[in-house]
Design a protein around this motif. Structure first.
Motif, PDB file in Angstrom:
ATOM      1  N   LEU A  60      43.250 -31.200 -45.960  1.00  0.00           N
ATOM      2  CA  LEU A  60      42.815 -31.493 -44.596  1.00  0.00           C
ATOM      3  C   LEU A  60      41.392 -32.030 -44.553  1.00  0.00           C
ATOM      4  O   LEU A  60      41.068 -32.900 -43.728  1.00  0.00           O
ATOM      5  N   LEU A  61      40.549 -31.552 -45.456  1.00  0.00           N
ATOM      6  CA  LEU A  61      39.176 -32.067 -45.503  1.00  0.00           C
ATOM      7  C   LEU A  61      39.148 -33.526 -45.949  1.00  0.00           C
ATOM      8  O   LEU A  61      38.278 -34.291 -45.516  1.00  0.00           O
ATOM      9  N   GLN A  62      40.074 -33.914 -46.809  1.00  0.00           N
ATOM     10  CA  GLN A  62      40.140 -35.316 -47.227  1.00  0.00           C
ATOM     11  C   GLN A  62      40.396 -36.227 -46.037  1.00  0.00           C
ATOM     12  O   GLN A  62      39.899 -37.358 -45.983  1.00  0.00           O
ATOM     13  N   VAL A  63      41.175 -35.745 -45.069  1.00  0.00           N
ATOM     14  CA  VAL A  63      41.491 -36.536 -43.881  1.00  0.00           C
ATOM     15  C   VAL A  63      40.384 -36.437 -42.847  1.00  0.00           C
ATOM     16  O   VAL A  63      39.868 -37.444 -42.352  1.00  0.00           O
ATOM     17  N   THR A  64      39.986 -35.215 -42.509  1.00  0.00           N
ATOM     18  CA  THR A  64      39.026 -35.015 -41.422  1.00  0.00           C
ATOM     19  C   THR A  64      37.603 -35.420 -41.791  1.00  0.00           C
ATOM     20  O   THR A  64      36.749 -35.525 -40.903  1.00  0.00           O
ATOM     21  N   SER A  65      37.339 -35.656 -43.068  1.00  0.00           N
ATOM     22  CA  SER A  65      36.002 -36.127 -43.446  1.00  0.00           C
ATOM     23  C   SER A  65      35.701 -37.483 -42.828  1.00  0.00           C
ATOM     24  O   SER A  65      34.539 -37.908 -42.777  1.00  0.00           O
ATOM     25  N   GLN A  66      36.739 -38.173 -42.328  1.00  0.00           N
ATOM     26  CA  GLN A  66      36.535 -39.452 -41.648  1.00  0.00           C
ATOM     27  C   GLN A  66      35.673 -39.292 -40.400  1.00  0.00           C
ATOM     28  O   GLN A  66      35.046 -40.260 -39.950  1.00  0.00           O
ATOM     29  N   TYR A  67      35.632 -38.088 -39.865  1.00  0.00           N
ATOM     30  CA  TYR A  67      34.818 -37.858 -38.678  1.00  0.00           C
ATOM     31  C   TYR A  67      33.323 -37.985 -38.968  1.00  0.00           C
ATOM     32  O   TYR A  67      32.517 -38.025 -38.041  1.00  0.00           O
ATOM     33  N   THR A  68      32.951 -38.025 -40.235  1.00  0.00           N
ATOM     34  CA  THR A  68      31.544 -38.242 -40.583  1.00  0.00           C
ATOM     35  C   THR A  68      31.220 -39.722 -40.691  1.00  0.00           C
ATOM     36  O   THR A  68      30.063 -40.092 -40.881  1.00  0.00           O
ATOM     37  N   ASN A  69      32.250 -40.559 -40.599  1.00  0.00           N
ATOM     38  CA  ASN A  69      32.073 -42.003 -40.691  1.00  0.00           C
ATOM     39  C   ASN A  69      32.178 -42.599 -39.292  1.00  0.00           C
ATOM     40  O   ASN A  69      33.264 -42.697 -38.724  1.00  0.00           O
ATOM     41  N   GLU A  70      31.048 -42.998 -38.731  1.00  0.00           N
ATOM     42  CA  GLU A  70      31.024 -43.492 -37.357  1.00  0.00           C
ATOM     43  C   GLU A  70      32.015 -44.612 -37.116  1.00  0.00           C
ATOM     44  O   GLU A  70      32.651 -44.692 -36.063  1.00  0.00           O
ATOM     45  N   ALA A  71      32.203 -45.482 -38.087  1.00  0.00           N
ATOM     46  CA  ALA A  71      33.017 -46.682 -37.907  1.00  0.00           C
ATOM     47  C   ALA A  71      34.456 -46.498 -38.380  1.00  0.00           C
ATOM     48  O   ALA A  71      35.095 -47.461 -38.798  1.00  0.00           O
ATOM     49  N   ASP A 277      38.368 -24.870 -33.024  1.00  0.00           N
ATOM     50  CA  ASP A 277      37.233 -25.700 -32.603  1.00  0.00           C
ATOM     51  C   ASP A 277      37.551 -27.183 -32.751  1.00  0.00           C
ATOM     52  O   ASP A 277      37.132 -28.008 -31.930  1.00  0.00           O
ATOM     53  N   LEU A 278      38.272 -27.548 -33.813  1.00  0.00           N
ATOM     54  CA  LEU A 278      38.691 -28.934 -34.012  1.00  0.00           C
ATOM     55  C   LEU A 278      39.576 -29.397 -32.858  1.00  0.00           C
ATOM     56  O   LEU A 278      39.375 -30.483 -32.291  1.00  0.00           O
ATOM     57  N   ILE A 279      40.540 -28.568 -32.508  1.00  0.00           N
ATOM     58  CA  ILE A 279      41.453 -28.912 -31.412  1.00  0.00           C
ATOM     59  C   ILE A 279      40.701 -28.998 -30.090  1.00  0.00           C
ATOM     60  O   ILE A 279      40.949 -29.907 -29.275  1.00  0.00           O
TER      61      ILE A 279
END
Length: 318
Positions: A60-71, A277-279
């Protein structure tokens, strides 16, 4: 010289158990070990559950780490200039409304940034494209009054920018409340469990190596008899028995400690709290986006109705 001798003793004390464990491990891998101490079924079940929890966190961290990428939702094929990424859409709308000539309007669109360049999100890009389209239409509109499509695009641009800001707020919440928590669980709590399990494996190898060493020593033999190469349990010396008991105590202690660590990792409510918190962050973002677009939709609908009425009236007059 005393320091050198002390170092040699410490090195020997550290290296010898390591060498014994390594030798025992190699024997087991080659199928040459006679006995292997088995771990309790409950312990093995805990290990499986911890491994499953680690896999879930990693995936799940592999997917949600995208939230650190603004673009992460910014179009790859989009090429925006420095001027495009200058002022916010709201700032440009304000400057455009104050412009009294085409030159001033163009200057408003290309005004240098007041602070940092604007975010590269899909919603922000959509807002910038819509405002530019609105300006093009209004600049070329020679009829009386405002061009309805130009007006609608400007309002859509403002709304899209608000949606983009809501998305950035969502990302910030997810980074601080979900990603930070799950990363801590993966890199700290699960790491402690892994270390505890490693200590159990080392103590198990040491125990089996101690047992093997005790049973491999030469036994007492009468004159003319060949000495035995393997000892029975009742033939093991008291010193060897004491070493085995010490290794068994170490193994039991490490196992009990690892059980406690793994249960603590599995029972903590933190991962579920982080997921909630994510939801919540996603829900807040979509709620704001819904509210923004719900407020915009009837305004654009009214512009569309008025334009259709005007179009029909002009057709009837013709």
């Amino acid at each position: 010289m005393d320091k050198v001798q002390a170092f040699g003793k410490n090195f020997s004390a550290t290296f010898t158990p390591f060498a014994a464990r390594t030798q025992q491990y190699v024997k087991e891998q080659l199928g040459q070990a006679e006995d292997k101490t088995q771990l309790p079924p409950d312990y093995i079940e805990l290990e499986k559950r911890v491994d499953a929890l680690k896999k879930v966190h990693t995936t799940l961290l592999q997917v949600t780490s995208q939230y650190t990428n603004e673009a992460y939702d910014y179009p790859n094929n989009l090429r925006e200039s420095f001027n495009d990424l200058g002022r916010t859409v709201s700032e440009k709308v304000s400057l455009l409304s104050a412009a009294t000539s085409p030159a001033e309007a163009q200057a408003a669109l290309t005004a240098p940034p007041a602070a940092k360049p604007q975010p590269k999100t899909f919603s922000h890009a959509l807002a910038r494209a819509s405002l530019n389209g609105s300006h093009i239409l209004s600049a070329d509109h020679s009829g009386a009054g405002e061009d309805p499509l130009s007006t609608a695009l400007e309002k859509f641009a403002i709304a899209s920018e608000k949606v983009g800001e809501a998305r950035l707020a969502q990302d910030a919440q997810i980074q601080s409340r979900f990603l930070a928590g799950w990363s801590t669980t993966l890199n700290t709590n699960l790491m402690f469990a892994q270390r505890a399990r490693k200590a159990v494996e080392n103590s198990r190898l040491s125990l089996d190596a101690t047992k093997a060493k005790a049973k491999s020593g030469p036994a007492f033999s009468l004159p003319g008899q060949q000495p035995k190469t393997g000892l029975e349990d009742h033939e093991i010396s008291e010193e060897a028995r004491a070493q085995i008991e010490q290794a068994e105590d170490e193994f039991v202690g490490q196992t009990e400690e690892a059980v406690g660590v793994m249960k603590n990792v599995l029972d903590t409510p933190e991962p579920l709290r982080n997921l909630a918190d994510l939801i919540a962050a996603q829900l807040e973002y979509h709620k704001k986006a819904y509210e923004i677009l719900s407020e915009l939709a009837p305004v654009v609908d009214q512009l569309q109705v008025e334009q259709e009425a005007s179009y029909r009236k002009s057709r009837e007059g013709a």
